[in-house]
Design an enzyme around this catalytic site. Structure first.
Site, short mmCIF file in Angstrom:
data_model
loop_
_atom_site.label_atom_id
_atom_site.label_comp_id
_atom_site.label_asym_id
_atom_site.label_seq_id
_atom_site.Cartn_x
_atom_site.Cartn_y
_atom_site.Cartn_z
N GLY A 70 14.67 -15.74 -54.99
CA GLY A 70 15.44 -15.94 -53.76
C GLY A 70 14.86 -16.99 -52.84
O GLY A 70 15.50 -17.40 -51.87
N GLY A 71 13.64 -17.45 -53.14
CA GLY A 71 12.99 -18.44 -52.28
C GLY A 71 13.46 -19.85 -52.55
O GLY A 71 14.31 -20.10 -53.41
N LYS B 83 3.32 -17.63 -48.66
CA LYS B 83 2.91 -19.03 -48.54
C LYS B 83 2.63 -19.48 -47.11
O LYS B 83 2.13 -20.58 -46.90
CB LYS B 83 4.01 -19.95 -49.12
CG LYS B 83 4.37 -19.65 -50.58
CD LYS B 83 5.42 -20.61 -51.09
CE LYS B 83 5.83 -20.29 -52.52
NZ LYS B 83 6.68 -19.11 -52.60
N LYS C 257 -2.90 -26.55 -51.68
CA LYS C 257 -3.84 -25.86 -50.77
C LYS C 257 -4.88 -25.05 -51.53
O LYS C 257 -5.82 -24.51 -50.94
CB LYS C 257 -3.07 -24.99 -49.79
CG LYS C 257 -2.20 -25.79 -48.84
CD LYS C 257 -1.34 -24.91 -47.96
CE LYS C 257 -0.52 -25.76 -46.97
NZ LYS C 257 0.42 -26.65 -47.65
N LYS D 167 -4.22 -18.35 -53.94
CA LYS D 167 -3.51 -19.07 -55.01
C LYS D 167 -4.51 -19.65 -56.02
O LYS D 167 -4.21 -19.73 -57.21
CB LYS D 167 -2.64 -20.18 -54.41
CG LYS D 167 -1.44 -19.67 -53.62
CD LYS D 167 -0.45 -18.90 -54.48
CE LYS D 167 0.38 -19.79 -55.35
NZ LYS D 167 1.40 -19.04 -56.12
N LEU E 68 10.40 -30.74 -49.11
CA LEU E 68 11.25 -30.99 -47.94
C LEU E 68 12.35 -29.93 -47.85
O LEU E 68 13.07 -29.68 -48.81
CB LEU E 68 11.89 -32.37 -48.04
CG LEU E 68 10.93 -33.54 -47.86
CD1 LEU E 68 11.57 -34.83 -48.35
CD2 LEU E 68 10.51 -33.69 -46.42
N THR F 136 1.08 -29.90 -34.59
CA THR F 136 -0.26 -29.41 -34.27
C THR F 136 -1.27 -30.52 -34.03
O THR F 136 -2.22 -30.33 -33.29
CB THR F 136 -0.76 -28.48 -35.39
OG1 THR F 136 -0.67 -29.18 -36.63
CG2 THR F 136 0.10 -27.23 -35.48
N ARG G 140 -3.58 -24.93 -36.05
CA ARG G 140 -3.53 -23.48 -36.16
C ARG G 140 -4.60 -23.00 -37.14
O ARG G 140 -5.14 -23.80 -37.90
CB ARG G 140 -2.14 -23.04 -36.62
CG ARG G 140 -1.04 -23.41 -35.65
CD ARG G 140 0.34 -23.05 -36.20
NE ARG G 140 0.66 -23.83 -37.38
CZ ARG G 140 1.81 -23.73 -38.05
NH1 ARG G 140 2.73 -22.87 -37.65
NH2 ARG G 140 2.04 -24.48 -39.11
#
Length: 636
Positions: A299-300, A374, A416, A428, A455, A478, A546
């Site tokens: 669903g993502g 995520k 990441k 991950k 994107l 940020t 952050r």
């Protein structure tokens, strides 16, 4: 019911009315052709008037029959074009041949009569053709620039630009008047459907400075993104309020002719990221076609695109697994007409019993594991949830993939995971270690694929910026030095599938994300694309980094380096695990023991024992609940 019956009757009546109008017009045109031809040959035919009457009647009936055989009474009068005119000529010619055959049986005509017939056929082609095209000519002559029409230009004078221009001229509902075409490839001064090509890009910029133009249509699908970005920047500097539409590249289009329906508003995806990569679709298709495919996190953003792309390759059945039933419903509904058996499964990847049941029942050949938490700052506050899903979910799915002898297990990872500075990246990276440790223990080939930001994905910066712009600003970022790699969702997914088809087992593939993009530049581009000016209409505010955020993401220079593969955009990371499978299992068990005991403050230190390259700020070292224990609240 009555309305439906009325609509059917109306359509039927309209169909026959149109055919009757065309038949009447053709009849009159043939009669006029006969009269004109008779006048031209009157001296030779003065004694054969009665014969000519019969001969003309036969020709009229034959030509109308020929036009009917070529379906000239079911075409749309308004949209008569070259194809219809060719069919018209063939129909009239067929009528003429039929006349020759019958007249030879009845009258044995001489040269004079045959000359008369040839003139009638030629005049019929001219007059019937003029009648058939009259409505289109009238519409296009009347469709002159008016006060209520938007003045537009088209960038791209090739086939695509010509087709779009023709479609605009046909459809008054678009309310556009195209003033000019611009294309470096075209000869200045040539006319296309009455619109002049006025030169290349520099000529276009000069034109915009002096001519009132409200819209630009980019009908140049193969234009490089970097070049398109420069063009948009220049256009917006001249006319900030300019509305810009674009014809997407052809892999987004159907086989239908290009037209206005294909045009859409330009988006950030059109000017950022890389130009489309070359893919070996045969190898991708071979890895999916006629196989049972399971996609976790279906669903993502990434998972749902994996479902869409896999459906195109003809799997025997596709299991879409996700904990979010609403998103699964949308995916299932979207693909209901695909002809592929898409099976939604509402389940969490950490529910071992449920996942066991699903794999036992469907026995998938391929698993794409995209389910994960995520959101970096959120997981700094809830590291235990990242451990449960990103590590625990991967471990459960990997173990069951081995149990049910899944052929390939492809895990979607992240940039990441390289030298991680946040819990999400560290978990991950552990998930990658799990995949490598299980590879070789069973028939399943385990493959991980790392890539950067996509994107438009949920929770990403682009939807956030767009919402802020919609609300009048400010746009918040940020740090004005922050850079990220970006890729479109379809491109990322296809490369993941390409890497999966290439993998032999045990690899961690890294996608070449192209050049990094400064987030502040992206904010400026998005503001301009909305017809606004940064700093004037929409302010940009810097809020500070952050928890867990990096200024720059590492990707290709991954710790121990990368190796080239047969695909230029896919690299293989050199990953030498420092832990045996048993040691890894023991350390993962320790993570879950800490969670069970509520000792989440120690999770980061324990993660660092598995991932030595993981680093975090000292003030978070003993604060497992991160933001909650630091006392940072929503209104701070």
């Amino acid at each position: 019911m009555e309305t439906e019956i009325f609509n059917k009757r109306y359509k039927l009546l309209n169909k026959y009315t149109r055919g009757l109008v065309l038949l009447t017009g053709d009849f009159i045109a043939i009669v006029l052709s006969c009269l004109i031809s008779y006048q031209l040959l009157a001296v030779l035919l003065v004694d054969q008037f009665s014969f000519i009457i019969g001969y003309s009647a036969l020709m009229t009936l034959s030509i109308l029959t020929g036009l009917g055989l070529f379906k000239m009474y079911v075409v749309t009068w308004r949209y008569t074009g070259l194809r219809e005119l060719i069919r018209l000529i063939l129909g009239i010619t067929a009528g003429g041949l039929f006349t020759v055959v019958i007249s030879n049986i009845l009258w044995e005509p001489g040269n004079t009569e045959l000359n008369y017939m040839a003139l009638v056929l030629a005049n019929s082609i001219l007059l019937i053709g003029a009648f058939r095209i009259s409505k289109r000519v009238l519409i296009e002559l009347v469709d002159m620039p008016g006060r209520d029409k938007k003045h537009a230009i088209i960038l791209g004078g090739g086939t695509e630009g010509e087709q779009i221009l023709r479609d605009i001229r046909r459809n008054s509902s678009w309310n556009l008047f195209v003033n000019a075409l611009f294309d470096e490839r075209s000869i200045p001064g040539v006319m296309i459907h009455g619109v002049r090509c006025r030169g290349g890009l520099q000529d276009m910029y000069q034109y915009l400075e002096s001519s009132p133009t409200e819209m630009m249509i980019v009908a140049y699908p193969e234009i490089p993104k970097s070049e398109l970005k420069d063009i948009i920047d220049n256009v917006k500097s001249i006319r900030p309020k300019m509305e810009i539409k674009i014809l997407p590249s052809f892999h987004h289009l159907t086989d239908d002719p290009v037209g206005v329906k294909n045009i859409r508003d330009i988006s950030i995806e059109d000017i950022l990221g890389r130009d489309p990569v070359k893919l070996d679709m045969n190898s991708i298709a071979a890895s999916i076609s006629n196989k049972t495919v399971l996609i976790s996190g279906a669903g993502g953003s990434i998972g749902s695109e994996l479902v869409r792309q896999c459906v195109k390759l003809g799997p025997s059945q596709l299991i879409a697994l996700d904990i979010d039933e609403t998103e699964l419903f949308h995916v299932e509904n979207e693909l209901a007409e695909s002809g592929i058996d898409v099976i939604p499964c509402v389940a969490s990847v950490i529910d071992e019993h449920k996942i066991d049941q699903i794999l036992n029942y469907y026995r998938p050949d391929v698993i794409f594991h995209a389910a994960a938490y995520k959101h970096v700052p959120m997981l700094e506050s809830y590291p235990e949830e990242a451990v449960k899903v990103n590590i625990g979910g991967t471990r459960i799915l990997a173990e069951l993939a081995c149990k049910y002898m899944v052929d390939k297990f492809v895990m979607v990872s992240t940039d990441k995971a390289v030298n991680p500075t946040n819990v999400m990246g560290a978990t991950k990276r552990v998930a990658e270690e799990i995949c490598m440790s299980y590879n070789g223990d069973c028939v399943t080939k385990f493959i991980s694929v790392r890539f950067g930001n996509v994107l438009g994905s949920r929770g990403s910066v682009v939807p956030l910026f767009m919402e802020q712009i919609k609300n009048g600003g400010p746009v918040t970022l940020t740090d004005d030095r922050m850079q990220r790699y970006f890729m479109t969702i379809p491109e990322a997914v296809l490369l993941v599938m390409q890497a999966g088809s290439m993998g032999k087992g045990g690899e961690v593939f890294v996608l070449d994300m192209g050049e990094p993009v400064k987030i502040i530049d992206m904010a400026h581009d998005l503001i301009r694309l909305h017809g606004l000016e940064p700093g004037k209409d929409i302010n940009i505010e810097v809020t500070g980094l952050r928890p867990g955020e990096k200024l720059f993401e590492e990707l290709l220079n991954a710790e121990e380096g990368v190796l080239k593969t047969e695909h230029v955009e896919i690299f293989k990371a050199i990953c030498s695990s420092k832990l045996t499978k048993l040691e890894l299992e023991m350390k993962i068990m320790n993570l879950f023991n800490l969670i069970d005991k509520g000792a989440t403050a120690s999770l980061r230190t324990s993660l660092q024992e598995i991932v030595p390259t993981y680093s975090f700020k000292d003030e978070l070292r003993n604060m497992g609940l991160g933001r909650r224990e630091l006392g940072v609240h929503k209104n701070d």
